[in-house]
Motif scaffolding. Structure first.
Motif, mmCIF file in Angstrom:
data_model
loop_
_atom_site.group_PDB
_atom_site.id
_atom_site.type_symbol
_atom_site.label_atom_id
_atom_site.label_comp_id
_atom_site.label_asym_id
_atom_site.label_seq_id
_atom_site.Cartn_x
_atom_site.Cartn_y
_atom_site.Cartn_z
ATOM 1 N N LYS A 78 22.801 7.293 -7.634
ATOM 2 C CA LYS A 78 23.542 6.941 -6.424
ATOM 3 C C LYS A 78 22.879 5.732 -5.780
ATOM 4 N N GLY A 79 23.650 4.749 -5.407
ATOM 5 C CA GLY A 79 23.112 3.568 -4.746
ATOM 6 C C GLY A 79 22.862 3.815 -3.262
ATOM 7 N N GLY A 80 21.982 3.034 -2.692
ATOM 8 C CA GLY A 80 21.759 3.082 -1.253
ATOM 9 C C GLY A 80 20.982 4.269 -0.740
ATOM 10 N N VAL A 81 20.192 4.918 -1.613
ATOM 11 C CA VAL A 81 19.428 6.085 -1.156
ATOM 12 C C VAL A 81 17.979 5.725 -0.834
ATOM 13 N N GLY A 82 17.581 4.472 -1.111
ATOM 14 C CA GLY A 82 16.232 4.040 -0.762
ATOM 15 C C GLY A 82 15.275 3.949 -1.941
ATOM 16 N N LYS A 83 15.779 3.733 -3.158
ATOM 17 C CA LYS A 83 14.885 3.640 -4.323
ATOM 18 C C LYS A 83 13.932 2.449 -4.199
ATOM 19 N N THR A 84 14.498 1.266 -3.984
ATOM 20 C CA THR A 84 13.673 0.064 -3.893
ATOM 21 C C THR A 84 12.768 0.115 -2.673
ATOM 22 N N THR A 85 13.319 0.520 -1.552
ATOM 23 C CA THR A 85 12.524 0.623 -0.323
ATOM 24 C C THR A 85 11.354 1.576 -0.519
ATOM 25 N N THR A 86 11.616 2.691 -1.177
ATOM 26 C CA THR A 86 10.566 3.673 -1.429
ATOM 27 C C THR A 86 9.511 3.118 -2.377
ATOM 28 N N SER A 87 9.940 2.487 -3.462
ATOM 29 C CA SER A 87 8.987 1.927 -4.431
ATOM 30 C C SER A 87 8.058 0.919 -3.763
ATOM 31 N N VAL A 88 8.644 -0.004 -3.011
ATOM 32 C CA VAL A 88 7.876 -1.091 -2.403
ATOM 33 C C VAL A 88 6.912 -0.575 -1.339
ATOM 34 N N ASN A 89 7.388 0.302 -0.487
ATOM 35 C CA ASN A 89 6.555 0.736 0.634
ATOM 36 C C ASN A 89 5.483 1.736 0.236
ATOM 37 N N LEU A 90 5.774 2.613 -0.715
ATOM 38 C CA LEU A 90 4.721 3.491 -1.216
ATOM 39 C C LEU A 90 3.651 2.671 -1.930
ATOM 40 N N ALA A 91 4.085 1.689 -2.718
ATOM 41 C CA ALA A 91 3.131 0.840 -3.427
ATOM 42 C C ALA A 91 2.249 0.069 -2.447
ATOM 43 N N ALA A 92 2.860 -0.492 -1.399
ATOM 44 C CA ALA A 92 2.092 -1.246 -0.412
ATOM 45 C C ALA A 92 1.085 -0.354 0.312
ATOM 46 N N ALA A 93 1.531 0.831 0.703
ATOM 47 C CA ALA A 93 0.646 1.749 1.426
ATOM 48 C C ALA A 93 -0.537 2.166 0.556
ATOM 49 N N LEU A 94 -0.278 2.495 -0.697
ATOM 50 C CA LEU A 94 -1.362 2.914 -1.589
ATOM 51 C C LEU A 94 -2.335 1.775 -1.850
ATOM 52 N N SER A 95 -1.822 0.556 -2.028
ATOM 53 C CA SER A 95 -2.707 -0.583 -2.311
ATOM 54 C C SER A 95 -3.601 -0.903 -1.120
ATOM 55 N N MET A 96 -3.127 -0.618 0.079
ATOM 56 C CA MET A 96 -3.923 -0.872 1.283
ATOM 57 C C MET A 96 -5.055 0.132 1.451
ATOM 58 N N HIS A 97 -5.037 1.167 0.639
ATOM 59 C CA HIS A 97 -6.064 2.211 0.745
ATOM 60 C C HIS A 97 -6.808 2.386 -0.573
ATOM 61 N N ALA A 142 -7.103 8.563 9.271
ATOM 62 C CA ALA A 142 -8.013 7.627 8.612
ATOM 63 C C ALA A 142 -7.248 6.561 7.859
ATOM 64 N N ARG A 143 -6.603 5.658 8.595
ATOM 65 C CA ARG A 143 -5.734 4.684 7.961
ATOM 66 C C ARG A 143 -6.505 3.536 7.315
ATOM 67 N N ASN A 144 -7.781 3.371 7.632
ATOM 68 C CA ASN A 144 -8.535 2.265 7.066
ATOM 69 C C ASN A 144 -9.447 2.704 5.921
ATOM 70 N N ASP A 145 -9.419 3.987 5.559
ATOM 71 C CA ASP A 145 -10.286 4.494 4.517
ATOM 72 C C ASP A 145 -9.562 4.496 3.183
ATOM 73 N N ASP A 146 -10.363 4.429 2.111
ATOM 74 C CA ASP A 146 -9.789 4.545 0.780
ATOM 75 C C ASP A 146 -9.378 5.987 0.522
ATOM 76 N N TRP A 147 -8.246 6.140 -0.135
ATOM 77 C CA TRP A 147 -7.782 7.468 -0.522
ATOM 78 C C TRP A 147 -8.308 7.780 -1.911
ATOM 79 N N PRO A 148 -8.364 9.056 -2.285
ATOM 80 C CA PRO A 148 -8.879 9.397 -3.620
ATOM 81 C C PRO A 148 -8.015 8.825 -4.725
#
Length: 308
Positions: free
Chosen positions: A61-80, A41-47
Motif C-alpha cells: 500500500k502506498g502512502g503508509v510511511g515506508k520511505t519516511t520510516t526508513s530515512v528517519n530510523l536510519a538517521a536516528a540510529l546513526s546519531m547514536h 539519553a539522547r546523546n549516548d551511543d546505543w548498544p
C-alpha cells in the motif's frame, strides 16, 4: 544545517491531542521495555547489534510511511553510534531525496547494481553532515529493472549477492526501502533481508492489504529465504483525535503481539516538510512530535536487537 523553527512542533490543536494521547501511550509503554534512563539519553551511543541487521521496509500500500520510516530510523540510529546504510529500491528515489543524495542523470544507482552487476561499493554515498549514515540511491532507471530482471539467472537473489560482497564498512543496520508493489524489486529485498519491518497506517484501508503482503512473505520464506522474520511492525500516522486510529492500533497489537513497537508515530507536518530540505525530520526539527517519536522507535529497536 539543522533548521529549527521558532515554534517547534505542530499546530496547537495537534500538540494538544498528541500530548493527551500519544505521549501517554508511548512514554508509559517504552519505559517498561527499555533500560532505565535510556529514554532521556539522547546523546549516548546505543548498544550495537551482535551482527548486521538487514531490514526490508515493505508494504504494497502506498502512502503508509515506508520511505519516511526508513530515512528517519536510519538517521536516528546513526546519531547514536550505529553504522547504517539505506538502500533506495524505489524508482521514485524519495529516500535519496530525503538524504540529499544525487539521484538524477547518469548517477551510479541500484539499477546498475541489480541489472549491470556494478559493485555496491561504487554506488553507496555518504550522507552529508551525517557521520555513519550511507545511501545507495535509486534513479528512474530502476523502473525498468522489473522487466529486465525477468530473464536473468537467480533474478531474486541479485541484491542479496550485492550486499554480501559489500565490505566497505562494518554495518550495524541496513534499511531497504521498497516500492509500493510486490514485484521483483520487493522480492529481491525480501530475499536479501533477515528482518521485515512493516509500517502500518492507522486507518482501516491499511489493514485490508496486509493479508496479501503476509501471504507473499510466507511464500518467500517457504521457497527463498527461510530466515526472514517479521520482527517489527510500526504504527504510523496516528491521530489521537479519532477512535478509528485507536481501534486499528488495538487490532494490530492483538494480532501481532510483541512484533509491534510500543512507539506510535503521530501525524506531523514537520515529517512532511523535512524531505523538501533534503533532511530527515530528526535533523530538520528535532523537537517536533514526529522527530521525537522516530527517535523513540529507533531506540526501542536498538535495545530490542541488543537483547536478542
Amino acid at each position: 544545517m539543522t533548521q529549527t523553527p521558532l515554534n517547534p512542533g505542530d499546530s496547537p490543536l495537534v500538540r494538544e491531542a498528541l500530548s493527551s494521547v500519544v505521549s501517554r501511550e508511548t512514554s508509559a509503554q517504552q519505559t517498561a521495555t527499555t533500560p532505565a534512563g535510556s529514554l532521556g539519553a539522547r546523546n549516548d551511543d546505543w548498544p550495537r547489534p551482535p551482527k548486521t541487521r538487514i531490514f526490508t521496509v515493505a508494504n504494497q500500500k502506498g502512502g503508509v510511511g515506508k520511505t519516511t520510516t526508513s530515512v528517519n530510523l536510519a538517521a536516528a540510529l546513526s546519531m547514536h553510534g550505529q553504522r547504517v546504510l539505506v538502500v533506495d529500491l524505489d524508482p521514485q528515489g524519495n529516500a535519496s531525496t530525503a538524504l540529499s543524495i544525487e539521484h538524477r542523470g547518469d548517477v551510479p544507482d541500484m539499477y546498475k547494481v541489480l541489472v549491470e552487476d556494478m559493485s555496491l561499493e561504487d554506488v553507496v554515498k555518504p550522507v552529508p553532515d551525517m557521520p555513519n549514515l550511507y545511501c545507495a540511491p535509486a534513479t528512474i532507471d530502476l523502473a525498468g529493472a522489473e522487466i529486465e530482471l525477468v530473464s536473468m539467472v537467480a533474478r531474486e537473489a541479485r541484491l542479496q549477492r550485492a550486499l554480501a560482497a559489500y565490505k566497505a564498512t562494518e554495518l550495524d543496520y541496513v534499511f531497504i526501502d521498497c516500492p509500493p508493489s510486490l514485484g521483483l524489486l520487493t522480492v529481491n529485498a525480501l530475499m536479501a533481508a533477515t528482518e521485515l519491518l512493516v509500517p502500518i497506517q492507522c486507518e482501516y484501508y491499511a489493514l485490508e492489504g496486509l493479508g496479501q503482503l503476509l501471504r507473499n512473505v510466507d511464500l518467500v520464506r517457504a521457497h527463498l529465504n527461510p530466515s526472514l522474520d517479521l520482527s517489527t511492525i510500526l504504527l504510523t500516522m496516528y491521530d489521537g483525535r479519532t477512535r478509528l486510529a485507536s481501534q486499528v492500533a488495538e487490532e494490530v497489537r492483538s494480532h501481532f503481539g510483541d512484533s509491534v513497537l510500543n512507539t506510535l508515530i503521530p501525524r506531523s507536518v514537520r515529517v512532511s516538510e523535512a524531505p523538501s530540505y533534503g533532511q530527515s525530520v530528526i535533523t530538520y526539527d528535532p523537537g517536533s512530535s514526529g522527530a521525537m517519536a522516530y527517535m523513540d522507535a529507533a531506540r526501542e529497536m536498538a535495545y530490542r536487537g541488543a537483547a536478542v
